[in-house]
Design a protein around this motif. Structure first.
Motif, short mmCIF file in Angstrom:
data_model
loop_
_atom_site.label_atom_id
_atom_site.label_comp_id
_atom_site.label_asym_id
_atom_site.label_seq_id
_atom_site.Cartn_x
_atom_site.Cartn_y
_atom_site.Cartn_z
N GLU A 91 0.83 -1.15 0.03
CA GLU A 91 -0.03 0.03 -0.03
C GLU A 91 0.87 1.19 0.05
OE1 GLU A 91 -2.53 -0.52 3.49
OE2 GLU A 91 -3.53 -2.35 2.48
N ASN A 92 2.22 1.06 0.53
CA ASN A 92 2.65 2.44 0.62
C ASN A 92 4.11 2.48 0.01
OD1 ASN A 92 1.20 3.89 3.03
ND2 ASN A 92 1.35 1.58 3.72
N ILE A 93 4.65 1.44 -0.45
CA ILE A 93 5.88 1.56 -1.03
C ILE A 93 5.96 1.12 -2.43
CG2 ILE A 93 8.30 0.39 -1.00
CD1 ILE A 93 8.00 -0.03 2.01
N LEU A 94 5.43 0.00 -2.92
CA LEU A 94 5.18 -0.40 -4.32
C LEU A 94 4.65 0.79 -5.16
CD1 LEU A 94 4.40 -4.21 -4.20
CD2 LEU A 94 6.50 -2.96 -4.07
N PRO A 95 3.53 1.48 -4.69
CA PRO A 95 2.94 2.52 -5.49
C PRO A 95 3.97 3.73 -5.91
CG PRO A 95 1.48 1.74 -3.80
CD PRO A 95 2.49 1.12 -3.50
N THR A 96 4.93 3.67 -5.05
CA THR A 96 5.75 4.88 -5.42
C THR A 96 7.05 4.47 -6.22
OG1 THR A 96 7.66 4.38 -3.59
CG2 THR A 96 5.49 5.60 -2.96
N LEU A 97 7.03 3.22 -6.73
CA LEU A 97 8.21 2.88 -7.55
C LEU A 97 8.58 3.63 -8.86
CD1 LEU A 97 8.61 -1.11 -6.87
CD2 LEU A 97 9.46 1.06 -5.57
N ARG A 98 7.29 3.67 -9.56
CA ARG A 98 7.39 4.48 -10.87
C ARG A 98 7.86 5.71 -10.75
NH1 ARG A 98 4.85 3.15 -15.56
NH2 ARG A 98 3.43 1.72 -14.63
N GLN A 99 7.44 6.61 -9.78
CA GLN A 99 7.64 7.93 -9.64
C GLN A 99 9.19 8.09 -9.02
OE1 GLN A 99 4.39 8.72 -7.02
NE2 GLN A 99 5.59 9.11 -5.36
N ASP A 100 9.64 7.29 -8.29
CA ASP A 100 11.16 7.11 -7.75
C ASP A 100 12.27 6.89 -8.47
OD1 ASP A 100 9.87 7.94 -5.33
OD2 ASP A 100 10.37 6.05 -4.32
N ASN A 101 11.76 6.47 -9.92
CA ASN A 101 12.65 5.92 -10.86
C ASN A 101 13.71 5.18 -10.30
OD1 ASN A 101 11.54 7.83 -13.05
ND2 ASN A 101 12.56 9.56 -12.04
N THR A 102 13.03 3.81 -9.81
CA THR A 102 13.84 2.99 -9.20
C THR A 102 15.10 2.36 -10.03
OG1 THR A 102 12.16 2.24 -8.00
CG2 THR A 102 13.84 0.58 -7.87
N GLY A 103 14.75 2.37 -11.32
CA GLY A 103 15.67 1.72 -12.16
C GLY A 103 15.14 0.20 -12.80
N PRO A 104 15.66 -0.33 -13.73
CA PRO A 104 15.07 -1.49 -14.32
C PRO A 104 15.17 -2.82 -13.45
CG PRO A 104 17.62 -1.29 -14.73
CD PRO A 104 17.10 -0.04 -14.10
N PHE A 105 15.66 -2.75 -12.20
CA PHE A 105 15.65 -3.97 -11.24
C PHE A 105 15.15 -3.45 -9.93
CE2 PHE A 105 18.88 -5.10 -14.32
CZ PHE A 105 18.66 -6.54 -14.61
N ASN A 257 19.74 6.07 16.91
CA ASN A 257 20.68 6.40 16.16
C ASN A 257 21.43 5.26 15.32
OD1 ASN A 257 21.99 5.25 18.21
ND2 ASN A 257 23.75 6.45 18.63
N SER A 258 20.79 4.33 15.17
CA SER A 258 21.09 3.13 14.36
C SER A 258 21.53 3.58 13.03
CB SER A 258 20.22 2.20 14.58
OG SER A 258 19.99 1.44 15.58
N ALA A 259 22.75 3.71 12.64
CA ALA A 259 23.59 3.93 11.20
C ALA A 259 22.58 4.74 10.54
CB ALA A 259 23.40 2.49 10.59
N GLN A 260 22.07 5.78 11.29
CA GLN A 260 21.14 6.79 10.58
C GLN A 260 19.97 6.28 9.72
OE1 GLN A 260 23.97 8.70 7.92
NE2 GLN A 260 25.51 9.55 9.59
N PHE A 261 19.35 5.29 10.18
CA PHE A 261 18.13 4.90 9.47
C PHE A 261 16.99 5.85 10.03
CE2 PHE A 261 19.73 0.45 9.24
CZ PHE A 261 19.38 0.36 7.67
N GLN A 262 16.19 6.06 9.08
CA GLN A 262 14.88 6.90 9.60
C GLN A 262 13.96 6.14 10.04
OE1 GLN A 262 13.32 9.04 6.14
NE2 GLN A 262 11.69 10.09 7.05
N TYR A 263 13.39 6.33 11.00
CA TYR A 263 12.04 5.64 11.52
C TYR A 263 10.94 5.93 10.74
CZ TYR A 263 8.25 4.15 14.55
OH TYR A 263 7.03 3.73 15.04
N ILE A 264 10.27 5.15 10.09
CA ILE A 264 9.02 5.30 9.35
C ILE A 264 7.69 4.77 10.22
CG2 ILE A 264 7.60 4.78 7.26
CD1 ILE A 264 10.48 6.21 6.73
N CYS A 265 7.57 3.74 10.66
CA CYS A 265 6.46 3.18 11.48
C CYS A 265 6.88 1.98 12.46
CB CYS A 265 5.36 2.91 10.59
SG CYS A 265 5.57 1.46 9.45
N PRO A 266 6.35 1.38 13.07
CA PRO A 266 6.87 0.15 13.80
C PRO A 266 7.46 -0.86 12.91
CG PRO A 266 4.94 0.91 14.89
CD PRO A 266 4.90 1.78 13.65
#
Length: 271
Positions: A91-105, A257-266
């Protein structure tokens, strides 16, 4: 022979080996270790843990080490485990792939894949998403596990019928093939072919730097020491592409502060 008891010195050697080589903390699992290893030691004609450790050191094939690792680790998993993760992904990640120009893989790493159910769940989810009209680049799913036996099971991809109940009915119709009189099942080639598996120690060399768009490393760190968890988080961070996502188990909170990861949700983080 019965249960082979470990002396304090023997267990300390075993504990240190598992901690240094695999990050696994056995400090409170002495009796469990005795129970899980005794039968295997007896099969090898070994009467003490010390004797086993010496023989394992001399075993260039790594057979004994792999056997020990299989017995002392927990390879418990099932299809659609922690299903809210898959809902969030769809619902939240796959719909953004086209606009994020993920690349061929679109590359996914299942770190601690056990017998493959997580990888194949992801494969079914991605294929179903495209069947429903969603955009997805060419998919590559890599599953790794320290257990030789678990990786072998993942490659074989043959599961008992009791696991079928965890797969959504719509997916069962499209992606499941029943075997040997409906006692087992496997999955269709389109689901199997985008998944590859190999044995790998998570504290060793990661598959590649900035290689993956998505990493699932769920219910793995709960078995690690604090130091090993920190090392693993660093490994995962390096393996993830900028903007990529990391999913961990719902009981595995990362330090702020774990390696600069950004918290998104649980249990979901982003690089």
């Amino acid at each position: 022979m019965g249960l082979i008891r470990f002396t304090e010195a023997e267990f300390q050697e075993l504990e240190q080996f598992m901690l240094s080589q695999y990050g696994i903390d056995l400090s409170k699992k002495r009796t469990l270790s005795e129970c899980r290893l005794s039968a295997e030691l007896e099969k090898e004609g070994i009467t003490s843990l010390q004797q086993f450790m010496r023989r394992m050191e001399q075993d260039k094939t790594k057979r004994l080490e792999n056997m020990m690792l299989d017995k002392l680790t927990t390879n418990y998993t099932f299809f659609m485990r922690e299903s809210k993760h898959f809902d969030y992904l769809r619902e939240n990640i796959l719909p953004t792939l086209r606009q994020d120009n993920t690349g061929p893989f679109y590359r996914v790493w299942s770190a601690g894949c056990s017998t493959g159910e997580e990888c194949y769940t992801l494969s079914m989810l991605f294929h179903d998403y495209t069947r429903q009209g969603g955009f997805l680049p060419f998919l590559e799913i890599t599953g790794t596990d320290a257990s030789e036996a678990a990786v072998k099971g993942a490659k074989e991809a043959v599961y008992p019928m009791r696991e079928l109940a965890d797969i959504p009915p719509r997916w069962q119709e499209k992606y499941v093939k029943k075997l040997d009189g409906n006692r087992h099942f496997t999955l269709t080639p389109e689901i199997l072919n985008c998944c590859k598996f190999r044995q790998m120690n998570l504290l060793g060399t990661v598959p590649g730097v900035a290689q993956f768009d998505l990493i699932f490393c769920r219910n793995v760190m709960i078995y690690f020491s604090e130091d090993a968890r920190e090392r693993l988080i660093g490994q995962l961070y390096r393996a993830l592409k900028p903007g990529g996502y990391l999913f961990v188990g719902h009981t595995e909170l990362l330090a702020w502060n774990s390696a600069q990861f950004q918290y998104i949700c649980p249990a979901v983080y982003r690089k």
